[in-house]
Design an enzyme around this catalytic site. Structure first.
Site, PDB file in Angstrom:
ATOM      1  N   LYS A  82       4.394 -11.174 108.350  1.00 20.88           N
ATOM      2  CA  LYS A  82       4.842 -12.440 108.918  1.00 20.88           C
ATOM      3  C   LYS A  82       3.676 -13.421 108.935  1.00 20.88           C
ATOM      4  CE  LYS A  82       7.237 -13.841 113.219  1.00 20.88           C
ATOM      5  NZ  LYS A  82       7.755 -13.281 114.499  1.00 20.88           N
ATOM      6  N   SER A  95      12.430 -13.942 115.199  1.00 23.15           N
ATOM      7  CA  SER A  95      11.786 -14.909 114.336  1.00 23.15           C
ATOM      8  C   SER A  95      11.130 -14.305 113.091  1.00 23.15           C
ATOM      9  CB  SER A  95      10.710 -15.670 115.129  1.00 23.15           C
ATOM     10  OG  SER A  95       9.740 -14.769 115.629  1.00 23.15           O
ATOM     11  N   SER A 149      12.188 -10.458 118.221  1.00 22.49           N
ATOM     12  CA  SER A 149      11.854 -10.981 116.902  1.00 22.49           C
ATOM     13  C   SER A 149      11.573  -9.949 115.829  1.00 22.49           C
ATOM     14  CB  SER A 149      10.663 -11.945 117.006  1.00 22.49           C
ATOM     15  OG  SER A 149      11.038 -13.114 117.690  1.00 22.49           O
TER      16      SER A 149
END
Length: 531
Positions: A118, A193, A217
């Site tokens: 990420k 996310s 997330s």
């Protein structure tokens, strides 16, 4: 021209040193290779490498080919759009690791394995943007601790993935990366996310990836992309070098196609880190390996509490409810006892009142930005202090996706901590922890079980509730999401197991037994093997 392509051209035009050069998502065009990596896991890739049936260079080439093929629009599909930046040096790093293997040196099961991370993990040689155009030129001083540990274990950081900008929501849209799409239905969201990581691993852009989890997330993208995702106990793994959302809630951990692969990554990344004092709690709480105890019989004699408050009541939730109920029945058939817990109003009330993101974000983000280098001077000059980037600079720049920009502007000049409102939220966290512990002790439970998220992936442009993230996110307890099957429309659903602090070995062993018996992991049809 896409933002990512503009970023790549800017990097080349700036003539940065070779060690800092990165490529936009599709710059590399490796030579064709026969390696089929669809559905290939970390453990399987390790076996192929050990048996000298493939090389790390071949693996990198194969994954880059898939990014090239499926990232942007193709055929009748709009494209997955999961990647912000590709590591231009991934192939060279793979070649060095292949040479180490030939010389008789291997670093462990991650040696030569490409992974995606990420884009809020500091990664030397690549920008760490949090998905924001405002931070496109922000370069870290050093690797995040978990990235350093992965590199030390021989993993190759193949690419940085999109996220909901500043990790603020679950649809995974950002000003820099755009809208990431779910490979199981590219008209739907991938969750967030860490949705870029989830979509990339589901589409076989890499066998595994890293995400962060402040509420849900990691687990929500795992559920929406038919993956396994672990939110570790707060304090098990370092958050050093991971752009923060709220320091008393943030965790970082793996997403992969199997429980075993999650355990392999966990083995390489957990432990005390003086850069993150909360990890002192990990001392004495880490097993020799998280693979230990993972057998097909691991659910035998276990007791799980069905947290009925987290089963949705909407029409859209009914498919999820049925699949998770079926998962609980499967666990019972594998030897577990399930207990219907009924309404838990005290736990629900504490969870609803314990979110600290609004309180901590500005303080924690400003501290993180203060330690970064490569700061764009024009951005830093927007608001005082004029030599440092702060949340105020980012908000004033306007270089943020609109929904997140509104939030950022509202959060500038947050109240100083501590204050009575924040203290009350911490008190509610403590109540939540105590009530969860009490509930599990009262019923002698090994885990709570419930839907990871109450509904399947939403259509892009719409919203969906994600309140089920709260139990783990606000308490700091660990939780594991495992695939529970597909709706009639072919949409993935996840079932979540929550345990007490440092119960990862038990959660992984239970998840493994369920996974092996049910075999719900199926790659998406929209990103098939390349010919």
């Amino acid at each position: 021209m896409s933002v990512r392509r503009r970023l790549g051209l800017l990097l080349v035009a700036a003539a940065l040193p070779a060690a800092l050069l990165t490529a936009p998502a599709h710059a590399a065009r490796p030579a064709p290779t026969a390696v089929d990596v669809v559905g290939l896991g970390v453990a399987e890739a390790h076996t192929l490498l050990t048996q000298r049936k493939v090389t790390s260079v071949q693996l990198v080439d194969s994954y880059l080919q898939r990014i090239e093929a499926y990232e942007d629009a193709y055929g009748d599909q709009p494209g997955v759009n999961a990647v912000i930046t590709v590591n231009r040096h991934a192939r060279a790093e793979a070649a060095r690791l292949d040479a180490e293997r030939r010389s008789g040196r291997t670093r462990g099961p991650l040696h030569g394995i490409p992974i995606v991370v990420k884009d809020n993990f500091d990664t030397v040689g690549m920008p760490t943007t949090s998905g924001s155009v405002a931070l496109r030129d922000l370069y870290p001083r050093d690797d995040a601790t978990q990235i350093r540990k992965l590199r030390d274990a021989g993993a190759i950081i193949l690419a940085k993935t999109n996220l909901h900008e500043f990790a603020m929501n679950i649809t995974t849209i950002s000003s820099l990366g755009g809208q990431t799409r779910n490979p199981y239905d590219q008209q739907r969201i991938p969750g967030g996310s860490s949705g870029g990581t989830g979509a990339a691993v589901a589409a076989s852009f890499a066998p595994a990836g890293m995400g962060s989890d402040t509420c849900g997330s990691i687990r929500i993208p795992a559920a929406h992309n038919n993956l396994v995702g672990l939110r570790p106990t707060l304090g098990l793994s370092s958050r050093d070098g991971v752009a923060p959302l709220a320091s008393t809630q943030d965790t970082a951990g793996p997403l992969a196609g199997s429980v075993r692969d999650v355990a392999l990554i966990l083995d390489a990344t957990v432990g005390y880190d003086p850069k993150d004092p909360v990890t002192a709690a990990a001392k004495g709480n880490i097993p020799r390996s998280y693979l230990t105890g993972m057998t097909n019989n691991s659910l035998q004699g276990k007791k799980v509490g069905v947290f009925t408050d987290y089963f949705g009541t909407t029409d859209a939730a009914q498919d999820t409810n049925e699949l998770v109920r079926a998962a609980i029945d499967d666990m019972a058939a594998l030897g577990a006892e399930s207990v219907e817990l009924g309404p838990q109003p005290e736990i629900m009330a504490a969870a609803a009142a314990a979110n600290r993101v609004r309180d901590e974000f500005e303080r924690d983000l400003n501290a993180y930005l203060d330690a970064a280098r490569g700061k764009p001077r024009d951005l830093a000059r927007l608001e005082p202090p004029y030599r440092e980037i702060t949340l105020a600079d980012i908000a004033t720049s306007g270089q943020v996706t609109p929904s997140v920009l509104t939030t950022l502007r509202n959060w500038v000049d947050s109240p100083t901590l501590p204050n009575p409102s924040y203290t009350e939220k911490l008190r509610q966290r403590d109540i939540l922890q105590a009530k969860l512990t009490e509930l599990m002790a009262e019923h002698d439970l090994d885990a709570l079980v419930y839907p990871t998220i109450s509904e399947p992936p939403a259509v892009i442009g719409t919203t969906q509730s994600y309140l089920n993230c709260r139990l783990a996110g606000y308490s700091g307890f660990p939780a594991l999401s495992v695939p529970a099957g597909f709706t009639a429309d072919g949409l993935p659903v996840g079932v979540e197991l929550l345990g007490e602090p440092f119960a990862e070995p038990a959660l992984l062993s239970m998840g493994y037994a369920y996974e092996q018996a049910t075999e719900h992991r199926t790659p998406p049809e929209s990103t098939p093997a390349l010919r």
